[in-house]
Motif scaffolding. Structure first.
Motif, short mmCIF file in Angstrom:
data_model
loop_
_atom_site.label_atom_id
_atom_site.label_comp_id
_atom_site.label_asym_id
_atom_site.label_seq_id
_atom_site.Cartn_x
_atom_site.Cartn_y
_atom_site.Cartn_z
N GLU A 1 -60.54 52.61 74.15
CA GLU A 1 -61.94 52.94 73.92
C GLU A 1 -62.34 52.48 72.50
OE1 GLU A 1 -62.81 57.04 74.72
OE2 GLU A 1 -61.41 57.12 76.41
N THR A 2 -63.56 52.76 72.13
CA THR A 2 -64.02 52.43 70.77
C THR A 2 -63.13 53.14 69.75
OG1 THR A 2 -66.30 52.23 71.52
CG2 THR A 2 -65.94 52.56 69.16
N ALA A 3 -62.68 52.39 68.77
CA ALA A 3 -61.89 52.96 67.66
C ALA A 3 -62.76 52.97 66.41
CB ALA A 3 -60.63 52.14 67.43
N TYR A 4 -62.46 53.92 65.54
CA TYR A 4 -63.22 54.06 64.30
C TYR A 4 -62.28 53.90 63.11
CZ TYR A 4 -66.89 56.10 67.24
OH TYR A 4 -67.84 56.30 68.20
N ILE A 5 -62.72 53.11 62.12
CA ILE A 5 -61.97 53.01 60.86
C ILE A 5 -62.84 53.63 59.77
CG2 ILE A 5 -60.86 51.48 59.20
CD1 ILE A 5 -60.77 49.31 61.34
N THR A 6 -62.30 54.60 59.06
CA THR A 6 -63.01 55.17 57.92
C THR A 6 -62.05 55.30 56.75
OG1 THR A 6 -64.50 56.94 57.19
CG2 THR A 6 -62.59 57.59 58.53
N TRP A 7 -62.53 55.76 55.62
CA TRP A 7 -61.72 55.67 54.40
C TRP A 7 -62.07 56.75 53.38
CZ3 TRP A 7 -65.18 51.93 56.11
CH2 TRP A 7 -66.42 51.90 55.45
N GLY A 8 -61.13 56.97 52.46
CA GLY A 8 -61.38 57.80 51.29
C GLY A 8 -61.61 56.91 50.09
N PHE A 9 -61.67 57.52 48.94
CA PHE A 9 -61.68 56.77 47.67
C PHE A 9 -60.45 57.24 46.90
CE2 PHE A 9 -66.36 57.23 48.51
CZ PHE A 9 -66.54 55.93 48.96
N GLY A 10 -59.26 56.88 47.42
CA GLY A 10 -58.05 57.47 46.88
C GLY A 10 -58.03 58.93 47.31
N HIS A 11 -57.87 59.83 46.33
CA HIS A 11 -57.88 61.27 46.62
C HIS A 11 -59.32 61.71 46.90
CE1 HIS A 11 -53.72 62.50 45.72
NE2 HIS A 11 -53.73 61.47 44.91
N LEU A 12 -59.63 61.91 48.17
CA LEU A 12 -60.98 62.34 48.55
C LEU A 12 -61.17 63.83 48.29
CD1 LEU A 12 -63.42 60.84 49.70
CD2 LEU A 12 -62.68 61.47 51.99
N VAL A 13 -60.06 64.56 48.23
CA VAL A 13 -60.12 66.00 47.91
C VAL A 13 -59.15 66.28 46.75
CG1 VAL A 13 -60.74 66.63 50.26
CG2 VAL A 13 -58.33 66.63 49.59
N SER A 14 -59.42 67.34 46.00
CA SER A 14 -58.60 67.70 44.83
C SER A 14 -58.25 69.19 44.89
CB SER A 14 -59.36 67.41 43.53
OG SER A 14 -59.77 66.07 43.46
N LEU A 15 -57.20 69.57 44.17
CA LEU A 15 -56.82 70.98 44.12
C LEU A 15 -57.87 71.76 43.32
CD1 LEU A 15 -52.95 70.93 43.54
CD2 LEU A 15 -54.18 71.61 45.61
N CYS A 16 -58.23 72.92 43.81
CA CYS A 16 -59.23 73.76 43.14
C CYS A 16 -58.73 74.22 41.78
CB CYS A 16 -59.56 74.98 43.99
SG CYS A 16 -60.40 74.58 45.53
N PRO A 17 -59.62 74.37 40.79
CA PRO A 17 -59.22 74.86 39.47
C PRO A 17 -58.92 76.36 39.54
CG PRO A 17 -61.60 74.59 39.57
CD PRO A 17 -61.06 74.04 40.86
N PRO A 18 -58.25 76.90 38.50
CA PRO A 18 -57.85 78.32 38.53
C PRO A 18 -59.00 79.29 38.77
CG PRO A 18 -56.73 77.18 36.75
CD PRO A 18 -57.71 76.21 37.32
N GLY A 19 -60.18 79.01 38.21
CA GLY A 19 -61.31 79.93 38.36
C GLY A 19 -61.77 80.12 39.79
N HIS A 20 -61.41 79.21 40.66
CA HIS A 20 -61.76 79.34 42.08
C HIS A 20 -61.08 80.56 42.71
CE1 HIS A 20 -62.34 78.16 46.31
NE2 HIS A 20 -61.05 78.37 46.48
N TYR A 21 -59.90 80.90 42.21
CA TYR A 21 -59.13 82.00 42.77
C TYR A 21 -59.42 83.33 42.09
CZ TYR A 21 -56.66 77.85 44.37
OH TYR A 21 -56.38 76.62 44.92
N ASP A 22 -59.73 83.27 40.78
CA ASP A 22 -59.99 84.50 40.04
C ASP A 22 -60.83 84.14 38.81
OD1 ASP A 22 -59.87 86.87 38.49
OD2 ASP A 22 -57.98 87.43 39.44
N LYS A 23 -61.96 84.82 38.64
CA LYS A 23 -62.88 84.51 37.53
C LYS A 23 -62.21 84.64 36.16
CE LYS A 23 -66.80 83.62 39.63
NZ LYS A 23 -67.48 82.31 39.48
N LYS A 24 -61.23 85.54 36.06
CA LYS A 24 -60.58 85.74 34.75
C LYS A 24 -59.80 84.51 34.31
CE LYS A 24 -56.23 87.77 36.47
NZ LYS A 24 -55.38 88.98 36.52
N TRP A 25 -59.48 83.62 35.27
CA TRP A 25 -58.71 82.41 34.93
C TRP A 25 -59.60 81.26 34.47
CZ3 TRP A 25 -55.27 82.90 39.90
CH2 TRP A 25 -54.24 83.82 39.65
#
Length: 732
Positions: A41-65
């Motif tokens: 069937e129809t196939a799709y090719i798509t892409w990122g820009f290297g790392h399309l996602v990154s690890l969240c910074p500390p403040g995401h888990y706790d405001k005190k960080w």
């Protein structure tokens, strides 16, 4: 099979895949494929820009960080449950990729770069998009040529293969996050605290007061620091050697008594004991001639290319990696992030079939001496994920070669000639060894005569291909037993320190750092894992050290800055100053990749290490002379007194030059570039102290039609209390 989605790492890679298929159509953020040879069937090719996602910074888990505070350490989310986020500049493409993954894909083919990092990039995108439950296959290729891509799609690997590599890379990523997020504030805050206790200002010359600390970057920095301290503390020692000028019928040469001596008296004692005078009659006691030959260098890995290119052209390791990536995407060389010097018989076959074409491109001619595979270059057992960097089957036209930039052209021909050398004759030379017996003291000399340049003819313009042995002086015509007259002399010199590392040598230093480790098990692990970092990450580590202003490169030599020295003093004695920890990490990580160990166990050990570091860091920092080093660093960085506030000092602030009295209200600054010309420290010093410079060359005209020369001048704007820079054109 249903609808297939192919996930590439970047747009250029996606376009290369599309070139291998029929009936493709480009859309916003993806390409559709209608090719029944590969897809029902129809196939799709798509892409990122290297790392399309990154690890969240500390403040995401706790405001005190969000803010650094020693009381809030350690920074470790519950159960090490780290999450990913999408940076603002990548949201549009991520939404396209995630939409296709959810709504169009019945199955997924991961086509990111064929390594651990590429596998992590893909699986982190799948995780963030919430499609980990869909069937996955893995494309695993070493070349972006059409036939290699097609072959790869016909022989896809199982997704579990990719997932285990991603699990290994994820463990490394999570561990590095935990160490960096804790060690950086930990050491920064303790260093600041110590300086303030001594009444000092914790701000460094670059305006910063924080330190980036990492599992790989910090021991790498410390290894460079150790070399620098070794050079700094080196004390020259006298060296004495016993030499003889040997005169024979058809010329003369210099012979040497074996060994170097610390005292002149030791040589004089030998001369006295053997009753050797300043001139002695003797003879050629022994004369041997051997025909020797050497094979061409091994095929290139990324590391050997980085080392060679830095030595020959002064290219930085990161420049080499990015240039090789360009050549790979242009289908001229194979996958760049290779850590082996070997190829398999498959690659040898196509290289052998294209020898004449390669010779024509390189404009060289030689008789093929080795048409069959040699174990020195061709060994499938030494090839794991990728083979050595060699030319592809693509034979570029002269127009395509001319379109390459200088770096691309230089590296392409280096790879090409290095590969051709595998087929060329051995380098042959005649080595002559002479012994002269002077009253029982044996003096030796050797000389060399080139017989056949062999593979070296391909590198005829490269002086670095020669080594000390090959530079042996030519000897006159000699016969064994012939008479000679020896003039005895004592040569005096002094020992010299090691040279600073070059950027290219840093790559090799990181690979072989196990030699500096005392622990035998750690030595073995570092040897097996090829030191700290990987072939894909070492260049980035060096760039990180530069961007953090821990090191600077002057005339290709690497020097640790005062900021770097301060951090090295602070971490001295901790595991962060040694490669040992990385050795243990790499061993465990490889076992995660093979399924022998669990990621959870690894992360639990990381948490224990972080807690131990929090406990021990006050002790490490307490013994360092940090206050004095910061004062010295500040004094050494001053360019001149600020002409606006009269009390502050102008320093290099990174992106501009500015007064260090900013916190007291002085906003005086000067740009680092004006009218297209970089302003050096010496130029700024003249502006600050004299108000103007001499005539400077190379300013760009506003209409971009050329350049002009003029002096610069600087005036104080009384209203803004800042400096105004302009040209000091002579009055007509």
């Amino acid at each position: 099979m249903g609808t297939v989605l192919i996930l590439a790492e970047k747009p250029s890679q996606a376009n290369a895949y599309a070139d291998a298929f029929r009936n493709t159509k480009k859309h916003n953020g993806y390409i559709t494929v209608e090719d029944s040879r590969f897809f029902n069937e129809t196939a799709y090719i798509t892409w990122g820009f290297g790392h399309l996602v990154s690890l969240c910074p500390p403040g995401h888990y706790d405001k005190k960080w969000e803010r650094w505070n020693l009381e809030n350490l350690p920074i470790i989310p519950n159960d090490f449950n780290l999450e990913y986020y999408v940076p603002d500049e990548k949201i549009e493409q991520f939404n396209i990729v995630a939409g296709l993954l959810k709504d169009k894909a019945d199955s997924i083919i991961i086509g990111t770069d064929s390594d651990r990092e590429g596998s992590l990039i893909a699986w982190s995108i799948l995780e963030k998009a919430g499609v980990l439950n869909k069937p996955v296959k893995r494309l695993w290729i070493n070349s972006l040529e059409v036939d290699e891509i097609q072959k790869g799609f016909k022989n896809l690997k199982d997704g579990d293969f990719c997932k285990s590599l991603a699990e290994e890379a994820s463990a490394r990523q999570f561990g590095d996050w935990a160490v960096g997020m804790n060690a950086s504030p930990l050491f920064s805050l303790h260093i600041q605290k110590k300086i303030k206790e001594n009444g000092g200002n914790a701000v460094l010359p670059d305006g910063s007061s924080s330190f980036s600390v990492g599992r790989v970057q910090t021991p790498t920095l410390y290894l460079i620091y150790q070399r620098q301290m070794e050079i700094k503390n080196f004390k020259p020692m006298p060296i004495f050697e016993l030499m003889a000028d040997i005169n024979v019928e058809k010329g003369k040469f210099v012979a040497k008594y074996n060994g170097k001596f610390d005292k002149k008296e030791d040589i004089q004692k030998i001369l006295s004991e053997k009753n050797i005078q300043s001139q002695e009659n003797t003879s050629i006691t022994k004369l041997t001639k051997d025909l020797k030959q050497t094979k061409s260098p091994k095929l290139h890995s990324l590391s050997t290319l980085q080392t060679k290119a830095n030595k020959k052209w002064k290219y930085s390791p990161s420049e080499v990696l990015s240039t090789l990536q360009n050549l790979y995407e242009k289908k001229l060389t194979t996958y760049p992030r290779s850590d082996t010097n070997y190829i398999t018989e498959n690659e040898f076959k196509y290289l052998q079939a294209n020898i004449d074409n390669y010779k024509q491109i390189a404009n060289v001619e030689f008789e093929v001496a080795f048409p069959e595979p040699q174990k020195r270059y061709v060994d499938g057992s030494k090839v794991q994920e990728h083979f050595a960097v060699v030319p592809t089957k693509t034979i570029p036209s002269s127009d395509k070669i001319n379109q390459l930039n200088e770096k691309e052209r230089n590296l392409y021909f280096e790879v090409l000639l290095n590969t051709l050398a595998m087929f060329a004759p051995n380098y042959k030379y005649e080595e002559t060894n002479v012994e002269v017996d002077i009253k029982g003291a044996i003096f030796k000399a050797s000389g060399k005569v080139e017989v056949d340049k062999g593979w070296k003819a391909l590198f005829s313009n490269e002086s670095e291909e020669k080594n000390d042995k090959e530079e042996s002086p030519r000897l006159p015509m000699l016969t064994e037993g012939e008479s000679a007259v020896a003039n005895i002399k004592i040569k005096e010199s002094v020992s010299k320190p090691k040279s600073p590392y070059t950027e290219g040598q840093l790559i090799n230093m990181m690979k072989t750092c196990g030699k500096t480790v005392d622990d035998e098990e750690a030595q073995k692990i570092l040897k097996d894992t090829e030191g700290v970092g990987t072939s894909a990450t070492r260049a980035n580590i060096i760039e990180t050290l530069k961007s953090q202003k821990y090191i600077e490169v002057k005339k290709n030599n690497v020097h640790v800055t005062k900021k770097g020295e301060i951090l090295c003093q602070a971490v001295e004695g901790s595991l962060l100053s040694k490669p040992d920890m990385t050795a243990q990490w790499e061993k465990f990580l490889k076992q995660i990749g093979t399924g022998e160990k669990k990621k959870r166990t690894f992360l639990t050990n990381i948490e224990r290490f972080v807690n131990l570091l929090i406990e021990k860091t006050p002790e490490y920092v307490g013994g360092a002379n940090i206050q004095g080093m910061i004062i010295e660093a500040q004094e050494n960085s001053y360019i001149s007194t600020c002409p606006v506030c009269k009390t502050g000092k102008f320093t290099d602030k990174g992106k501009f030059y500015g007064c260090n009295n900013y916190s007291q209200g002085c906003k005086a600054s000067l740009p680092k570039q004006f009218a297209g010309k970089n302003l050096s420290v010496n130029m700024v010093k003249l502006l600050l102290e004299k108000g103007k410079t001499n005539k400077l060359k190379g300013f760009k005209k506003k209409d971009k039609t050329g350049t002009f020369d003029a002096p610069l001048r600087v005036d104080i704007n009384k209203e803004s209390k800042n400096l105004k820079i302009g040209f000091d054109f002579a009055k007509k």
